[in-house]
Design a protein around this motif. Sequence first.
Motif, PDB file in Angstrom:
ATOM      1  N   THR A 161      35.606  21.932  -0.493  1.00  0.00           N
ATOM      2  CA  THR A 161      36.785  22.742  -0.859  1.00  0.00           C
ATOM      3  C   THR A 161      36.688  23.207  -2.305  1.00  0.00           C
ATOM      4  O   THR A 161      37.024  24.361  -2.630  1.00  0.00           O
ATOM      5  CB  THR A 161      38.058  21.909  -0.648  1.00  0.00           C
ATOM      6  N   TYR A 162      36.246  22.324  -3.172  1.00  0.00           N
ATOM      7  CA  TYR A 162      36.126  22.680  -4.581  1.00  0.00           C
ATOM      8  C   TYR A 162      35.119  23.808  -4.784  1.00  0.00           C
ATOM      9  O   TYR A 162      35.371  24.762  -5.548  1.00  0.00           O
ATOM     10  CB  TYR A 162      35.703  21.447  -5.388  1.00  0.00           C
ATOM     11  N   SER A 200      40.989  34.360  -5.554  1.00  0.00           N
ATOM     12  CA  SER A 200      42.078  33.397  -5.488  1.00  0.00           C
ATOM     13  C   SER A 200      42.554  33.067  -6.902  1.00  0.00           C
ATOM     14  O   SER A 200      41.857  33.348  -7.887  1.00  0.00           O
ATOM     15  CB  SER A 200      41.632  32.117  -4.772  1.00  0.00           C
ATOM     16  N   ALA A 201      43.725  32.447  -6.960  1.00  0.00           N
ATOM     17  CA  ALA A 201      44.310  32.123  -8.259  1.00  0.00           C
ATOM     18  C   ALA A 201      43.608  30.889  -8.871  1.00  0.00           C
ATOM     19  O   ALA A 201      43.017  30.063  -8.184  1.00  0.00           O
ATOM     20  CB  ALA A 201      45.793  31.822  -8.099  1.00  0.00           C
ATOM     21  N   GLU A 202      43.682  30.755 -10.179  1.00  0.00           N
ATOM     22  CA  GLU A 202      43.074  29.638 -10.894  1.00  0.00           C
ATOM     23  C   GLU A 202      43.725  28.309 -10.503  1.00  0.00           C
ATOM     24  O   GLU A 202      43.074  27.252 -10.485  1.00  0.00           O
ATOM     25  CB  GLU A 202      43.195  29.861 -12.397  1.00  0.00           C
ATOM     26  N   LEU A 213      41.927  24.710  -9.706  1.00  0.00           N
ATOM     27  CA  LEU A 213      42.201  23.477 -10.434  1.00  0.00           C
ATOM     28  C   LEU A 213      42.648  22.348  -9.498  1.00  0.00           C
ATOM     29  O   LEU A 213      42.290  21.185  -9.688  1.00  0.00           O
ATOM     30  CB  LEU A 213      43.265  23.724 -11.502  1.00  0.00           C
ATOM     31  N   GLN A 214      43.435  22.675  -8.500  1.00  0.00           N
ATOM     32  CA  GLN A 214      43.853  21.671  -7.530  1.00  0.00           C
ATOM     33  C   GLN A 214      42.665  21.111  -6.749  1.00  0.00           C
ATOM     34  O   GLN A 214      42.583  19.908  -6.485  1.00  0.00           O
ATOM     35  CB  GLN A 214      44.882  22.277  -6.565  1.00  0.00           C
ATOM     36  N   ALA A 226      41.350  17.201  -6.684  1.00  0.00           N
ATOM     37  CA  ALA A 226      41.182  16.460  -5.430  1.00  0.00           C
ATOM     38  C   ALA A 226      39.776  15.865  -5.323  1.00  0.00           C
ATOM     39  O   ALA A 226      39.597  14.745  -4.822  1.00  0.00           O
ATOM     40  CB  ALA A 226      41.463  17.385  -4.246  1.00  0.00           C
ATOM     41  N   LEU A 227      38.788  16.615  -5.811  1.00  0.00           N
ATOM     42  CA  LEU A 227      37.420  16.107  -5.786  1.00  0.00           C
ATOM     43  C   LEU A 227      37.281  14.881  -6.691  1.00  0.00           C
ATOM     44  O   LEU A 227      36.633  13.888  -6.320  1.00  0.00           O
ATOM     45  CB  LEU A 227      36.451  17.204  -6.219  1.00  0.00           C
TER      46      LEU A 227
END
Length: 408
Positions: free
Chosen positions: A165-166, A178-180, A184-185, A189-190
């Motif tokens: 995902t990252y 996509s937005a920053e 960052l999310q 999560a990673l």
Amino acid sequence: MAITPKQRAAIAAILAAGTLATAAVLLTGRSGSADPHGDHGDAHAHGAGQASASAATPAADKHADADAPIALTDEQIQRAGIAIETAGPATIQSGLQFPGEIRFNEDRTAHVVPRLAGVAESVPATLGEQVRKGQLLAVIASTALSDQRSELLAAQRRMELARATYQRERKLWEEKISAEQDYLQARAALEEARIAVQNAQQKLTAVGATPSAARLNQFELRAPFDGVIVEKHLALGEAVADNANIFTISDLSTVWAEFVVAAKDLEHVRVGETARIRSAASDGKAEGKISYVGSLLGEQTRTAKARVTLTNPNLAWRPGLFVTVEVLTAKAAVPVAVQADAIQEVDGKRVVFVAGPKGFVAQRVVPGRSDGQLVEIREGLRPGVRYAARNSFVLKSDLGKDAAGHEH
């Protein structure tokens, strides 16, 4: 009344007969009393003389034999193995002796616990076996281990998903699609997934388990270092707790010789001093350094514990063996010293057999300090005197035979 001539003759005859009888009695009494007393006196004097002579002779002979030299030919001396040395000055390092006991080196002794509750599936290790570091001791089936490995696998899967995902969000953010915030999310999560994986891995490391195995619940208990299994408390199929002491392993390449020191001797027993260890059950000897002296005295015994660390390459020093610990003191020069084997005890006195022109003579001596090989002679010998240094007990035996022969 007138006495007739015939009456006078009768009276004269009676008086003469009485006089002769009296004289005979007196002569007989004198002869009987003189001869018996004379004979008895002579016999008594003669017997007393013999008794006195017989009583005096053995004592004189015994005294003469005790001082008499023991004459041996050169061939007899050589056959008996008697070595002759010369008494002279020497340097002696004496010591203080303490009773002690060989014990495990606690710094190299491990009480092996599984750290996981379970059931023993196999126990290949045996009591008394010499094991190497990492060698398999037992296999335990543990449900707790199964849960920990499952946790690790789940954390690894979540981390793989978080990484994918990252990577996607970073690419979209770099392409301005996509937005920053989404990028960052995904990065956060990673990082959380990585932390979860590390946490699960450290849990397995803490109990000594590998991250993977043929079965999730299989725990392999292995030796922490090279040593000997001195205790075993595990059987096949036995259920064990996570803190059960199922093996005790000790590295017997080094052991401790422990002893106690009285307060008056503490000034002579210091860490780093050399000590000699002798076995009470065999001829084993070794040297080591004092590695520990207790700082406190026991309330009841008023003694301090001390120990010597010994190397034990052949495993000859076994724990439980009683030993004598001799702590060596400062060296001292003495004017006269002899070999320790030269000193014998005769009639409760210490003697050295001195070699003279007519043989060996038992010379009384007063010994002093000793280092186990040499003994200081304080009185009884002068420097330069030749003496029996080895196998002098042969001379003591000959001296005892001579004394026993004269007593009989």
